[in-house]
Design an enzyme around this catalytic site. Structure first.
Site, mmCIF file in Angstrom:
data_model
loop_
_atom_site.group_PDB
_atom_site.id
_atom_site.type_symbol
_atom_site.label_atom_id
_atom_site.label_comp_id
_atom_site.label_asym_id
_atom_site.label_seq_id
_atom_site.Cartn_x
_atom_site.Cartn_y
_atom_site.Cartn_z
ATOM 1 C CG HIS A 306 -0.188 -0.032 2.542
ATOM 2 N ND1 HIS A 306 0.485 1.042 3.072
ATOM 3 C CD2 HIS A 306 -0.018 -1.051 3.433
ATOM 4 C CE1 HIS A 306 1.016 0.715 4.224
ATOM 5 N NE2 HIS A 306 0.735 -0.560 4.474
ATOM 6 C CB CYS A 324 1.927 -3.729 5.140
ATOM 7 S SG CYS A 324 0.333 -4.284 5.783
#
Length: 385
Positions: A306, A324
């Site tokens: 992201h 992440c």
């Protein structure tokens, strides 16, 4: 009226039938199973029509189900004395109407009309399918079926699902537990491949008293090849399109306490913006970011690739995330940033492979991680031996 006329006849001047001429009852000439007016007939029973002697002349069977009427196709045996359907499996929650004309050993014609209804099951199961119908996906897409109820007879359910491709390629199934069945080829799909999935689950018994509901076909198309390699140690991601390097972009991966999984992951979902709350993925209250831009889901456990606007100096230099992979971005998102650039060029089904992390390899059933199994390991997961 036709049947009555055919059965009428003369026996002499007295106007009465002689005992030797009395026609036999239709049920004696034509035997039909299941019984006439039967209800709750279970799927293990078989539809059979026969004459002890003589020959069948005409057999018509129709099925009424879901407000639709359809013929039941079958064939008469070589000796003309029995009929059976081409598909031996009775549909559930259906009404069958049988009409038969036959001649007995003396050549006299007889007709019989019967009906029966099959079991209406109390419990059904369905499959939730990935990817969506008519989707265009990346070359790493795995066909994944998640069932609404646990499956005990995995072999029966596996046989009822067909996955085919054009151009042809071998596609094999693998069970993860009793409620998930995935399909993939040995290697990533070739760009342009058209994949068709048929769910012939209707009335298939998946567990005692639990029957499938779906009989449907859907398809998807494989788009171009894009495989991206994240090196957590070097803080970079190489993006390759059809084998050619498009770009190398800086990233930040999971920090020392929460490293990113190694291994091959597949983009499962894409959102322009989403909320990320640490409590939803098993952490405490470490973060709650309401507007994470350019979010692409990589695992079911919550690994995303992201945009990152809150740690602008981290990508390319240090790993600071909770697992992440973050790319440079701005609040609100922008196509001019590395995160926006990558998002605009990605498809669900694209492969993102992580190397150089201190964590273990992602589990094959965590998202669409089946590519982390060898072909031999994958093939051991079939229930049909």
């Amino acid at each position: 009226m036709t049947g009555a006329a055919l059965l009428a006849g003369c026996s002499g001047g007295s106007g009465q039938l002689g005992a030797y001429d009395k026609p036999r009852a239709p049920q004696d000439v034509i035997r039909v199973s299941p019984d006439d007016a039967g209800t709750g007939v279970r799927p293990g029973e078989r539809l059979r029509i026969r004459v002890p002697e003589g020959r069948l002349e005409k057999v018509t069977v129709v099925r009424e189900q879901d407000a639709q009427v359809s013929p039941v196709r079958g064939h008469v045996s070589a000796d003309g004395r029995s009929w059976r359907p081409d598909d031996d499996r009775l549909a559930l929650a259906a009404r069958y109407i049988v009409d038969v004309v036959a001649r007995d050993a003396d050549g006299r014609r007889s007709a019989r009309h019967t009906t029966f209804t099959t079991l209406v099951p109390d419990q059904r199961f369905i499959a939730y399918v990935t990817p969506e119908n008519r989707a265009v996906v990346g070359t790493g897409m795995i066909v994944s079926l998640v069932f609404s109820r646990g499956i005990a007879d995995r072999a029966a359910v596996e046989r009822a699902v067909r996955v085919s491709a054009r151009p042809p390629v071998e596609i094999r199934p693998h069970w993860f537990g009793g409620s998930r069945l995935d399909f993939r080829p040995e290697r990533y799909w070739k760009p342009g491949t058209e994949v068709t999935v048929h769910l012939g689950l209707r009335d298939v018994q998946g567990a005692p008293g639990v029957y499938g509901l779906q009989d449907k076909t859907f398809a998807f198309t494989v788009g171009r090849s894009q495989v991206s390699l994240v090196d957590a140690a070097k803080h970079t991601m190489e993006v390759r399109r059809d084998g050619q390097l498009l770009a190398t972009v800086p990233i930040t991966a999971g920090g020392p306490r929460n490293p990113t999984y190694n291994g091959k992951m597949v983009v499962m979902d894409m959102k322009d913006v989403t909320r990320m709350n640490s409590r939803t993925v098993g952490f405490g209250g470490e973060y709650d970011i309401p507007d994470v831009p350019h979010a692409m889901k990589l695992t079911a456990s919550g690994t995303y690739l992201h945009g990152n606007y809150w740690s602008p100096d981290a990508p390319g230099h240090v790993n600071v995330s909770h697992g992440c992979v973050g790319l440079m971005d701005v609040k609100g998102g922008s196509s001019a940033t590395p995160a926006g650039w990558f998002f605009d060029r990605s498809l669900i089904g694209d492969v993102v492979e992580v190397v150089g992390s201190r964590d273990r390899t992602v589990a094959p059933d965590n998202g669409l991680g089946g590519w982390n199994m060898t072909w031999q390991e994958w093939n051991t997961g079939s229930a049909v031996k």
